[in-house]
Design a protein around this motif. Structure first.
Motif, PDB file in Angstrom:
ATOM      1  N   GLN A 155      -5.895  -4.588   9.955  1.00 16.52           N
ATOM      2  CA  GLN A 155      -6.866  -4.242   8.935  1.00 16.52           C
ATOM      3  C   GLN A 155      -6.419  -2.635   8.413  1.00 16.52           C
ATOM      4  OE1 GLN A 155     -10.916  -5.022   9.963  1.00 16.52           O
ATOM      5  NE2 GLN A 155     -10.884  -7.000   8.843  1.00 16.52           N
ATOM      6  N   GLU A 156      -6.159  -1.790   9.594  1.00 18.16           N
ATOM      7  CA  GLU A 156      -5.813  -0.510   9.440  1.00 18.16           C
ATOM      8  C   GLU A 156      -4.497  -0.449   8.882  1.00 18.16           C
ATOM      9  OE1 GLU A 156      -6.567   0.996  13.395  1.00 18.16           O
ATOM     10  OE2 GLU A 156      -8.554   1.617  12.867  1.00 18.16           O
ATOM     11  N   LYS A 157      -3.473  -1.260   9.348  1.00 16.74           N
ATOM     12  CA  LYS A 157      -2.277  -1.318   8.848  1.00 16.74           C
ATOM     13  C   LYS A 157      -1.994  -1.883   7.359  1.00 16.74           C
ATOM     14  CE  LYS A 157       0.304  -2.325  13.326  1.00 16.74           C
ATOM     15  NZ  LYS A 157       1.225  -3.110  14.133  1.00 16.74           N
ATOM     16  N   ALA A 158      -2.906  -2.838   6.966  1.00 14.83           N
ATOM     17  CA  ALA A 158      -2.960  -3.302   5.654  1.00 14.83           C
ATOM     18  C   ALA A 158      -3.300  -2.370   4.556  1.00 14.83           C
ATOM     19  CB  ALA A 158      -3.886  -4.480   5.680  1.00 14.83           C
ATOM     20  N   ILE A 159      -4.266  -1.492   4.799  1.00 16.94           N
ATOM     21  CA  ILE A 159      -4.905  -0.467   4.135  1.00 16.94           C
ATOM     22  C   ILE A 159      -3.871   0.718   3.762  1.00 16.94           C
ATOM     23  CG2 ILE A 159      -6.612   1.540   4.116  1.00 16.94           C
ATOM     24  CD1 ILE A 159      -8.631  -0.241   5.701  1.00 16.94           C
ATOM     25  N   ALA A 160      -2.891   0.866   5.136  1.00 20.48           N
ATOM     26  CA  ALA A 160      -1.807   1.825   4.896  1.00 20.48           C
ATOM     27  C   ALA A 160      -0.724   1.542   3.869  1.00 20.48           C
ATOM     28  CB  ALA A 160      -1.283   2.290   6.271  1.00 20.48           C
ATOM     29  N   LEU A 161      -0.576   0.047   4.147  1.00 21.15           N
ATOM     30  CA  LEU A 161       0.500  -0.809   3.358  1.00 21.15           C
ATOM     31  C   LEU A 161       0.123  -0.620   1.830  1.00 21.15           C
ATOM     32  CD1 LEU A 161       2.114  -3.515   5.559  1.00 21.15           C
ATOM     33  CD2 LEU A 161       3.289  -1.302   4.725  1.00 21.15           C
ATOM     34  N   GLN A 162      -1.113  -0.897   1.722  1.00 22.65           N
ATOM     35  CA  GLN A 162      -1.646  -1.162   0.255  1.00 22.65           C
ATOM     36  C   GLN A 162      -1.561   0.352  -0.440  1.00 22.65           C
ATOM     37  OE1 GLN A 162      -5.145  -3.267   1.112  1.00 22.65           O
ATOM     38  NE2 GLN A 162      -4.086  -5.263   1.283  1.00 22.65           N
ATOM     39  N   ALA A 163      -1.886   1.183   0.394  1.00 26.79           N
ATOM     40  CA  ALA A 163      -2.012   2.571  -0.303  1.00 26.79           C
ATOM     41  C   ALA A 163      -0.587   3.195  -0.707  1.00 26.79           C
ATOM     42  CB  ALA A 163      -2.411   3.792   0.747  1.00 26.79           C
ATOM     43  N   LYS A 164       0.400   2.400  -0.201  1.00 24.10           N
ATOM     44  CA  LYS A 164       1.727   2.825  -0.551  1.00 24.10           C
ATOM     45  C   LYS A 164       2.330   2.055  -1.646  1.00 24.10           C
ATOM     46  CE  LYS A 164       5.004   2.912   2.631  1.00 24.10           C
ATOM     47  NZ  LYS A 164       5.943   2.663   3.715  1.00 24.10           N
ATOM     48  N   GLU A 165       1.667   0.932  -2.199  1.00 22.84           N
ATOM     49  CA  GLU A 165       2.418   0.114  -3.072  1.00 22.84           C
ATOM     50  C   GLU A 165       2.721   0.972  -4.291  1.00 22.84           C
ATOM     51  OE1 GLU A 165       1.399  -4.049  -5.596  1.00 22.84           O
ATOM     52  OE2 GLU A 165      -0.436  -2.868  -4.759  1.00 22.84           O
ATOM     53  N   LYS A 166       1.890   1.868  -4.785  1.00 18.90           N
ATOM     54  CA  LYS A 166       1.986   2.513  -6.271  1.00 18.90           C
ATOM     55  C   LYS A 166       3.694   3.345  -5.891  1.00 18.90           C
ATOM     56  CE  LYS A 166       0.084   5.446  -9.633  1.00 18.90           C
ATOM     57  NZ  LYS A 166      -1.308   6.279 -10.038  1.00 18.90           N
ATOM     58  N   ASP A 167       3.634   4.136  -5.053  1.00 21.96           N
ATOM     59  CA  ASP A 167       4.869   4.916  -4.821  1.00 21.96           C
ATOM     60  C   ASP A 167       5.935   3.914  -4.621  1.00 21.96           C
ATOM     61  OD1 ASP A 167       3.457   7.137  -4.869  1.00 21.96           O
ATOM     62  OD2 ASP A 167       3.220   7.556  -2.736  1.00 21.96           O
ATOM     63  N   ILE A 168       5.994   2.884  -3.878  1.00 24.13           N
ATOM     64  CA  ILE A 168       7.088   1.911  -3.843  1.00 24.13           C
ATOM     65  C   ILE A 168       7.296   1.365  -5.040  1.00 24.13           C
ATOM     66  CG2 ILE A 168       7.728  -0.200  -2.732  1.00 24.13           C
ATOM     67  CD1 ILE A 168       7.639   1.857  -0.565  1.00 24.13           C
ATOM     68  N   ALA A 169       6.480   0.881  -6.037  1.00 24.83           N
ATOM     69  CA  ALA A 169       6.569   0.499  -7.141  1.00 24.83           C
ATOM     70  C   ALA A 169       7.298   1.274  -8.110  1.00 24.83           C
ATOM     71  CB  ALA A 169       5.428  -0.073  -7.972  1.00 24.83           C
ATOM     72  N   ALA A 170       7.220   2.434  -7.880  1.00 23.59           N
ATOM     73  CA  ALA A 170       8.051   3.629  -8.954  1.00 23.59           C
ATOM     74  C   ALA A 170       9.094   3.807  -8.200  1.00 23.59           C
ATOM     75  CB  ALA A 170       6.978   5.025  -8.605  1.00 23.59           C
ATOM     76  N   PHE A 171       9.554   3.823  -6.999  1.00 21.73           N
ATOM     77  CA  PHE A 171      10.685   4.132  -6.556  1.00 21.73           C
ATOM     78  C   PHE A 171      11.618   2.851  -6.879  1.00 21.73           C
ATOM     79  CE2 PHE A 171      14.207   3.659  -3.195  1.00 21.73           C
ATOM     80  CZ  PHE A 171      14.503   4.938  -3.193  1.00 21.73           C
TER      81      PHE A 171
END
Length: 259
Positions: free
Chosen positions: A115-131
């Motif tokens: 769950q902790e890993k999932a939260i960290a990954l989901q928090a990155k989604e916006k930046d990954i989408a932009a890149f």
């Protein structure tokens, strides 16, 4: 042996692989992301009687390893191409034996970590989408540099080389990815789900473009892959998100290779 033998209602944690008579590995759970476990039934239970692997696990101590040989004609779901004379080899190593209480505690801890890993990954989604969008735009405008081109029009750009081992064919690989059609529409990504995608390159488990490029990357690598339709989902596409004949772009990160 270095531990106790499991009794009914205890959980056995074990590693195993299955090989054919020629030594080809058909299935392996030796170095995957999780260790398989199974709750031993009572010896008079039908599941115990019908499963030779269950019977073997009930006889092994922690640290023990053993092999059993099972004729194909006594199995269900056999891969095509094997005749009734084929014998499969099951190789097992027992890692741990836990009570119901300890098993539940271990699973709860693993779930917390996931769950902790999932939260960290989901928090990155916006930046990954932009890149990913900027990488696609650079490619379409002809401004992308260091493009590596393979046969059949397959191309990729490495953003970070990585310093781990290569994602070789035949080895389980853990990946993160962000997939888009060439008009910039995202059709799928692992960051949103909060979990890695695992597959074995070279076995046809994914589209051909992935099977060709991913083994060329190392653990820690970050890359954009540009895949022609013929090496993606072809003329049929994958409706409704991917239309027929669509070329694709993936931003990928190689997390781990399991030996």
């Amino acid at each position: 042996a270095s531990g106790s033998v499991a009794v009914p209602d205890e959980y056995v944690y074990f590693l195993f692989d299955i090989k054919d008579s020629g030594g080809k590995v058909l299935q392996s759970y030796r170095n995957g992301p999780t260790t398989p476990s199974i709750k031993l039934p009572a010896k008079d239970d039908q599941a115990y009687k019908a499963n030779p692997l269950m019977a073997l696990l009930s006889r092994l101590s922690v640290g023990d390893s053993a092999s059993i040989y099972i004729p194909v004609d006594s199995l269900q779901g056999v891969p095509p191409g094997y005749g009734p004379e084929e014998i499969f080899e099951y190789n097992v190593v027992v890692e741990d034996v836990l009570s119901e209480e300890d098993h539940q505690a271990k699973q709860a801890e693993l779930q917390k970590i996931q769950q902790e890993k999932a939260i960290a990954l989901q928090a990155k989604e916006k930046d990954i989408a932009a890149f990913a969008a900027s990488s696609l735009q650079a490619y379409k405008s002809g401004k992308a540099t260091d493009i590596i081109e393979l046969e059949d029009g397959l191309k990729y750009v490495i953003h970070e080389l990585g310093d781990g081992e290569p994602a070789k064919e035949g080895k389980l690989v853990s990946m993160q990815y962000y997939g888009m059609t060439m008009d910039g529409n995202m059709f799928d990504n692992s960051f949103k789900r909060g979990t890695a995608f695992t597959f074995t390159p070279g076995r046809g488990e994914v589209i051909k473009g992935w099977d060709k490029v991913i083994p060329l990357l190392k653990v820690g690598a970050k890359a954009s892959i540009f895949i022609p339709s013929e090496l993606g989902y072809g003329a049929a596409g994958s409706p409704p998100a991917i239309p027929g004949g669509a070329d694709l772009m993936f931003y990928v990160e190689v997390e781990k290779v399991f030996n």
